[in-house]
Design a protein around this motif. Structure first.
Motif, PDB file in Angstrom:
ATOM      1  N   SER A  33       6.686  13.344   0.640  1.00  0.00           N
ATOM      2  CA  SER A  33       6.003  12.123   0.961  1.00  0.00           C
ATOM      3  C   SER A  33       6.902  13.511   2.943  1.00  0.00           C
ATOM      4  O   SER A  33       6.407  12.804   3.921  1.00  0.00           O
ATOM      5  CB  SER A  33       7.569  11.371   0.871  1.00  0.00           C
ATOM      6  OG  SER A  33       8.835  11.509   0.828  1.00  0.00           O
ATOM      7  N   ALA A 239       2.571   0.223   2.433  1.00  0.00           N
ATOM      8  CA  ALA A 239       2.566   1.222   1.056  1.00  0.00           C
ATOM      9  C   ALA A 239       2.889   0.729  -0.190  1.00  0.00           C
ATOM     10  O   ALA A 239       1.986   1.098  -1.307  1.00  0.00           O
ATOM     11  CB  ALA A 239       3.660   2.796   1.255  1.00  0.00           C
ATOM     12  N   SER A 253      -0.799   9.942  -0.528  1.00  0.00           N
ATOM     13  CA  SER A 253      -0.129   8.784  -0.146  1.00  0.00           C
ATOM     14  C   SER A 253      -0.501   8.715   1.207  1.00  0.00           C
ATOM     15  O   SER A 253      -0.855  10.158   2.341  1.00  0.00           O
ATOM     16  CB  SER A 253       1.402   8.835  -0.081  1.00  0.00           C
ATOM     17  OG  SER A 253       1.959   8.160   1.169  1.00  0.00           O
ATOM     18  N   GLN A 255       0.849   6.549   3.984  1.00  0.00           N
ATOM     19  CA  GLN A 255       1.362   6.032   4.676  1.00  0.00           C
ATOM     20  C   GLN A 255       2.382   7.112   4.890  1.00  0.00           C
ATOM     21  O   GLN A 255       3.346   7.327   6.613  1.00  0.00           O
ATOM     22  CB  GLN A 255       2.843   5.241   4.234  1.00  0.00           C
ATOM     23  CG  GLN A 255       2.054   3.682   3.916  1.00  0.00           C
ATOM     24  CD  GLN A 255       1.198   3.439   4.927  1.00  0.00           C
ATOM     25  OE1 GLN A 255       0.341   3.053   5.839  1.00  0.00           O
ATOM     26  NE2 GLN A 255       1.757   2.867   5.804  1.00  0.00           N
ATOM     27  N   LYS A 256       2.492   8.185   4.087  1.00  0.00           N
ATOM     28  CA  LYS A 256       3.032   9.430   4.813  1.00  0.00           C
ATOM     29  C   LYS A 256       3.019  10.243   6.339  1.00  0.00           C
ATOM     30  O   LYS A 256       3.337  11.772   6.935  1.00  0.00           O
ATOM     31  CB  LYS A 256       3.416  10.301   3.743  1.00  0.00           C
ATOM     32  CG  LYS A 256       2.461  11.815   2.933  1.00  0.00           C
ATOM     33  CD  LYS A 256       2.166  12.274   1.980  1.00  0.00           C
ATOM     34  CE  LYS A 256       0.911  12.932   1.165  1.00  0.00           C
ATOM     35  NZ  LYS A 256       2.015  13.845   0.317  1.00  0.00           N
ATOM     36  N   GLN A 263      10.658   8.254   5.490  1.00  0.00           N
ATOM     37  CA  GLN A 263       9.949   8.512   4.316  1.00  0.00           C
ATOM     38  C   GLN A 263      10.714   9.234   3.432  1.00  0.00           C
ATOM     39  O   GLN A 263       9.972   8.743   1.974  1.00  0.00           O
ATOM     40  CB  GLN A 263       8.650   8.853   4.388  1.00  0.00           C
ATOM     41  CG  GLN A 263       7.615  10.091   4.817  1.00  0.00           C
ATOM     42  CD  GLN A 263       8.032  11.156   6.413  1.00  0.00           C
ATOM     43  OE1 GLN A 263       9.177  10.051   7.198  1.00  0.00           O
ATOM     44  NE2 GLN A 263       7.813  11.403   6.311  1.00  0.00           N
ATOM     45  N   HIS A 264      10.471   9.919   3.685  1.00  0.00           N
ATOM     46  CA  HIS A 264      11.768  10.747   2.472  1.00  0.00           C
ATOM     47  C   HIS A 264      13.210  10.761   2.498  1.00  0.00           C
ATOM     48  O   HIS A 264      13.535  11.300   1.697  1.00  0.00           O
ATOM     49  CB  HIS A 264      11.569  12.260   2.767  1.00  0.00           C
ATOM     50  CG  HIS A 264      12.370  12.670   4.405  1.00  0.00           C
ATOM     51  ND1 HIS A 264      11.338  13.016   5.375  1.00  0.00           N
ATOM     52  CD2 HIS A 264      13.477  13.639   4.237  1.00  0.00           C
ATOM     53  CE1 HIS A 264      12.128  13.158   6.760  1.00  0.00           C
ATOM     54  NE2 HIS A 264      13.681  13.837   5.375  1.00  0.00           N
ATOM     55  N   ILE A 271       7.323   4.890  -0.867  1.00  0.00           N
ATOM     56  CA  ILE A 271       6.315   6.703  -1.181  1.00  0.00           C
ATOM     57  C   ILE A 271       5.725   6.394  -2.824  1.00  0.00           C
ATOM     58  O   ILE A 271       4.595   6.631  -3.054  1.00  0.00           O
ATOM     59  CB  ILE A 271       6.082   7.582  -0.661  1.00  0.00           C
ATOM     60  CG1 ILE A 271       6.222   7.463   0.931  1.00  0.00           C
ATOM     61  CG2 ILE A 271       4.889   9.164  -1.276  1.00  0.00           C
ATOM     62  CD1 ILE A 271       5.289   7.220   1.673  1.00  0.00           C
ATOM     63  N   GLU A 274       3.494   3.503  -3.431  1.00  0.00           N
ATOM     64  CA  GLU A 274       2.341   4.106  -2.471  1.00  0.00           C
ATOM     65  C   GLU A 274       1.517   4.977  -3.703  1.00  0.00           C
ATOM     66  O   GLU A 274       0.709   4.547  -4.363  1.00  0.00           O
ATOM     67  CB  GLU A 274       2.358   4.159  -1.459  1.00  0.00           C
ATOM     68  CG  GLU A 274       0.964   4.671  -0.978  1.00  0.00           C
ATOM     69  CD  GLU A 274       1.270   4.671   0.259  1.00  0.00           C
ATOM     70  OE1 GLU A 274      -0.577   5.149   0.678  1.00  0.00           O
ATOM     71  OE2 GLU A 274       1.827   5.599   0.621  1.00  0.00           O
ATOM     72  N   GLU A 275       2.716   5.908  -4.183  1.00  0.00           N
ATOM     73  CA  GLU A 275       1.530   6.942  -5.382  1.00  0.00           C
ATOM     74  C   GLU A 275       1.497   6.170  -6.940  1.00  0.00           C
ATOM     75  O   GLU A 275       1.144   7.130  -7.598  1.00  0.00           O
ATOM     76  CB  GLU A 275       2.617   8.312  -5.043  1.00  0.00           C
ATOM     77  CG  GLU A 275       2.213   8.685  -3.627  1.00  0.00           C
ATOM     78  CD  GLU A 275       3.002  10.001  -3.498  1.00  0.00           C
ATOM     79  OE1 GLU A 275       2.401  10.567  -1.829  1.00  0.00           O
ATOM     80  OE2 GLU A 275       3.117  10.467  -4.048  1.00  0.00           O
TER      81      GLU A 275
END
Length: 369
Positions: A33, A239, A253, A255-256, A263-264, A271, A274-275
């Motif tokens: 992310s 996401a 991803s 969105q990152k 995001q992290h 994330i 999403e992944e």
């Protein structure tokens, strides 16, 4: 006796395996992310993973310290640890030491060492409460000698956290403390009256602070301001929705790429969803459910009052934070600055959490079953 010891050890092994799994998942998705952001802004895709690795090393050291320190010494020094953490948290309000991030003064900068003392306060408060419950067991029906001291301790702690401001941690710590008091069989009428009396104050803390009220309005209708206040939650939902059943694949991803803020940290679950899709998201939820279940089992198998409440306090608070984070990222509650335990990037949280894990191992090994 031998059978009870063996069952306790088996539960602890599963509990530690769950924590390890969550930490490994955290490392994987912190890199996934944050790599684009870190490369663009800081010149290295591995920047946050390297810092998180250092935090893990310090956390392991902290866990070893709490694992091998004599339990009696930890009990006796718990007031000192608590008051030290109060002082450090107070220092975040002093300009020379405070470091503001995202509008909050939760970080302390001491000669280049930046950390979040509220995480230490969270840990030390749980230890102090467990010690206090052990000492005050015979006064648990007394308002003056049993209940009032808890209110003072909790009030000071939550007051400092609200001043930063950190409404999320103040609320979860308060809820955890009241749950522990309920389990300890304190006078229920005291608890009910206190909660009832606190509700108008909590409503006031939301209504009379514009940014909190704005979060409520954004939660109710994020699409009213899709490029402003509602941007983060909308991007989080995009996401999660994009992950479908199986996800886009780890490190794939979209969105990152500067769409989803934080995001992290607070929104790392988006994330992950999403992944890895619905399957991966469900696995995360199952891991936290099992963490709660086995943490509770460990606590109930213990005989020592201090050990029971240290374990219960940490498990309840961690589970509560996980639930709040999952609800926030899925748009089911207003946004709060609460990370996903053991997974989100944050060295202060990881170090203190591993220190608590070390203490739980210590408590387990000290049980005389």
């Amino acid at each position: 006796m031998f059978r009870e010891r063996r069952l306790l050890q088996a539960d602890l092994n599963i509990f530690l395996s769950l924590v390890t799994t969550l930490i490994v998942i955290g490392f994987l998705f912190i890199y996934s992310s944050s790599s684009v952001y870190a490369l663009e802004k800081l010149g290295s895709a591995h920047y946050f993973v390297k810092k998180h690795s250092f935090g893990l090393l310090l956390g392991i050291i902290a866990g070893c310290v709490t694992r091998y320190l004599p339990l009696d010494l930890i009990k006796v020094t718990s007031p000192l640890l608590f008051f030290t953490s109060l002082i450090l948290t107070t220092m975040t309000m002093l300009t020379p030491f405070a470091q503001r991030i995202h509008g909050s003064s939760r970080w302390l900068n001491l000669g280049g060492l930046v950390f979040q003392p509220s995480e230490l306060l969270k840990m030390s408060l749980l230890i102090y409460i467990a010690y206090f419950l052990t000492k005050k067991e015979r006064y648990k029906k007394s308002f003056m000698y049993g209940y009032l001291p808890f209110l003072i301790i909790l009030g000071i702690s939550c007051g400092l956290l609200l001043k930063q401001p950190d409404f999320g941690l103040a609320a979860t710590l308060g809820a955890t403390t009241f749950i522990l008091l309920f389990i300890a069989q304190f006078n229920t009428s005291y608890l009910v009256i206190t909660v009832a009396a606190a509700l108008p104050g909590l409503i006031g803390l939301v209504y009379f602070f514009p940014y909190r009220w704005k979060r409520i309005m954004t939660f109710l209708n994020p699409w009213q301001d899709p490029q402003g206040a509602g941007f983060q939650i909308i991007q989080s939902l995009i996401a999660i929705g994009s992950g479908s059943m199986w996800g886009a694949g780890i490190s794939h991803s979209k969105q990152k790429f500067f769409y989803l803020p934080m995001q992290h940290t607070d929104f790392i679950f988006s994330i992950i969803a999403e992944e890895t899709g619905f399957v991966g998201s469900t696995l995360i939820v199952i891991l936290y459910v099992l963490f709660t279940y086995y943490g509770m089992r460990i606590a109930w198998r213990m005989k020592d009052t201090f050990s029971v409440f240290v374990t219960l306090g940490f498990v309840i608070l961690t589970s509560m934070q996980a639930v709040i984070n999952l609800l926030v990222t899925t748009g089911l509650v207003p946004t709060k600055g609460v990370g996903l335990p053991f997974i989100s990037y944050g060295n202060s949280a990881l170090i203190c959490s591993l220190a608590m894990i070390g203490l739980i191992i210590n408590c387990t090994n000290e049980q005389r079953l």
